[in-house]
Design an enzyme around this catalytic site. Structure first.
Site, mmCIF file in Angstrom:
data_model
loop_
_atom_site.group_PDB
_atom_site.id
_atom_site.type_symbol
_atom_site.label_atom_id
_atom_site.label_comp_id
_atom_site.label_asym_id
_atom_site.label_seq_id
_atom_site.Cartn_x
_atom_site.Cartn_y
_atom_site.Cartn_z
ATOM 1 N N ARG A 40 1.158 -0.682 -0.099
ATOM 2 C CA ARG A 40 0.041 0.034 0.006
ATOM 3 C C ARG A 40 0.906 1.459 -0.035
ATOM 4 N NH1 ARG A 40 -5.176 -2.246 3.578
ATOM 5 N NH2 ARG A 40 -5.856 -2.798 2.193
ATOM 6 N N LYS A 226 -21.169 -15.163 1.804
ATOM 7 C CA LYS A 226 -22.983 -14.882 1.906
ATOM 8 C C LYS A 226 -23.280 -14.043 0.427
ATOM 9 C CE LYS A 226 -22.127 -13.937 6.999
ATOM 10 N NZ LYS A 226 -22.199 -13.289 7.091
ATOM 11 N N GLY A 365 -10.243 -7.671 -1.948
ATOM 12 C CA GLY A 365 -10.757 -8.254 -1.434
ATOM 13 C C GLY A 365 -10.154 -9.691 -1.322
ATOM 14 N N GLY A 388 -13.679 -3.227 0.401
ATOM 15 C CA GLY A 388 -15.430 -2.197 0.524
ATOM 16 C C GLY A 388 -15.593 -1.618 -0.620
#
Length: 408
Positions: A40, A226, A365, A388
């Site tokens: 990063r 999910k 992710g 996100g």
């Protein structure tokens, strides 16, 4: 949402103080605090080098982890975790904050840039203010963890104003945080002209084009555990894609909704009606919706087994659907890829994207981790730096840290 935002190339920063929001939320060794991956920090270098090269004085800032800036709230959280309140002292709280200092980031950034990085021991306190005032063009400093300030996550205007008072221009280059309306990601733009850095500009260009004007056929591959995490994504992509592929744990809810036997596999009972609704929506829109036709469990899925990966016939079906695609967006693994026995589906998907010849985008992710781990990262057009944020991007949501930037 308008993705056509001004970038650092569109403004004159020579001799100006620039507040630069980076994503320095780096992974660290729990015992030693050593940075275990500087990816990063490296990702921020092109924007930093450009600004310094233009003669700007760069005041970089970032959050790191989830420190609790209030002693009372820290005690409450620790107590909820089962700690004895009698043993929770201010000293221990201060120690927990020290673990999340950005000092090691300043050190690593200095090594990568080959020049000193001045470190401020506060965010908008006397140390930061004095060092920012003394900073000259071509020099860089880093503020302490923005989340040490109570007002950061509340997007407190007073904190945003204090941050902005140190600079003349705001540059947003932390794509991993643009979905949050915090003082340092969105609030400061109320007080300074705000543009995107090179990292955010690339995300907006590649992902914005994929959603608004994709090269067709447009194939969306969705995985993960999910359905509830991806409700808005599935809904939005059924408006835009030609084919939507659903794998991972959430596929079992779709299977169950259609009367299939899923044993002990992941199931969100309350999302079965939604799954049927999406199947109907795909039919009505003429979108091809592909679901697994077989699965890898420890045996066939009898009542006491759990599905862990897509099966060989499904791998064939899903990979065939990516051939000849113009654009492929992938978010979420096909199985529990952390275990080699259940990584085949995710591996096959990563390979299919790498060999497709399409514009390929991986939405951060777990799928990004999988592509890197499996060695296909360099063959992907774009791997998003924000999990996100890229998810909310795919949902078609407005991102506060992007909406606040000046339009071109």
């Amino acid at each position: 949402m308008n993705y056509n935002k001004k970038t650092v190339y569109d403004i004159d920063v020579a001799g100006k103080k620039v507040l630069l929001r980076c994503d320095f939320n780096v992974p660290q060794d729990k015992a030693t605090g050593a940075i275990t991956s500087d990816k990063r920090i490296v990702a921020a270098l092109p924007t930093i080098r450009y600004l310094l090269g233009q003669g700007a004085a760069v005041i970089a800032c970032s959050h790191l982890g989830k420190p609790e800036p209030s002693f009372e709230k820290w005690v409450k959280k620790q107590t909820e975790k089962g700690k004895d309140p009698a043993e929770l002292t201010e000293e221990k709280w201060q120690k927990s904050l020290k673990k999340l200092t950005l000092a090691p980031v300043a050190e690593r950034l200095s090594e990568l840039l080959g020049k000193p990085v001045v470190f401020a021991h506060d965010v908008v306190g006397p140390d930061a203010k004095a060092k920012a005032a003394a900073l000259k063009g071509g020099e860089i400093m880093l503020l302490e963890n923005t989340r040490f300030e109570k007002g950061e996550t509340k997007n407190d205007p007073a904190l945003a104003k204090e941050l902005a008072s140190m600079a003349e221009v705001y540059v947003s280059d932390a794509f991993g945080s643009v979905h949050r309306a915090h003082a340092s990601t969105a609030g400061v733009a109320a007080y300074l002209p705000a543009v995107s850095g090179l990292l955010v500009a690339k995300e907006l260009e590649v992902m914005g084009k994929a959603l608004d004007d994709p090269k067709r056929p447009f194939v969306a591959v969705l995985g993960g555990a999910k359905v509830s995490d991806k409700i808005a994504v599935i809904n939005n992509l059924l408006e835009k894609a030609d084919t939507v592929i659903i794998g991972g744990g959430m596929a079992y809810t779709f299977a169950k909704a259609q009367g299939g036997e899923i044993g002990k596999s992941l199931l969100e009972e309350d999302k079965c009606a939604y799954a049927l609704e999406m199947i109907e929506k795909a039919k009505a829109k003429g979108v091809k919706l592909l679901l697994p036709v077989d699965t890898v469990a420890a045996k066939e899925i009898p009542a006491d087994m759990m599905g862990m990966d897509i099966g060989p016939k499904t791998i064939e079906l899903f990979c065939a659907a990516t051939r000849g695609a113009g654009t492929i967006v992938w978010n979420g693994p096909m199985g529990v890829f952390e275990f080699p026995a259940f990584a085949n589906g995710t591996k096959a998907m990563a390979k299919a994207l790498a060999e497709s010849g399409a514009v390929t985008i991986i939405g951060g992710g777990d799928s990004a981790a999988a592509a890197e781990q499996l060695g296909f990262a360099d063959k992907i057009t774009h791997i998003s730096t924000g999990g996100g944020a890229s998810l909310e991007f795919l949902e078609g949501k407005e991102l506060p840290g992007v909406a606040c930037l000046l339009d071109k």
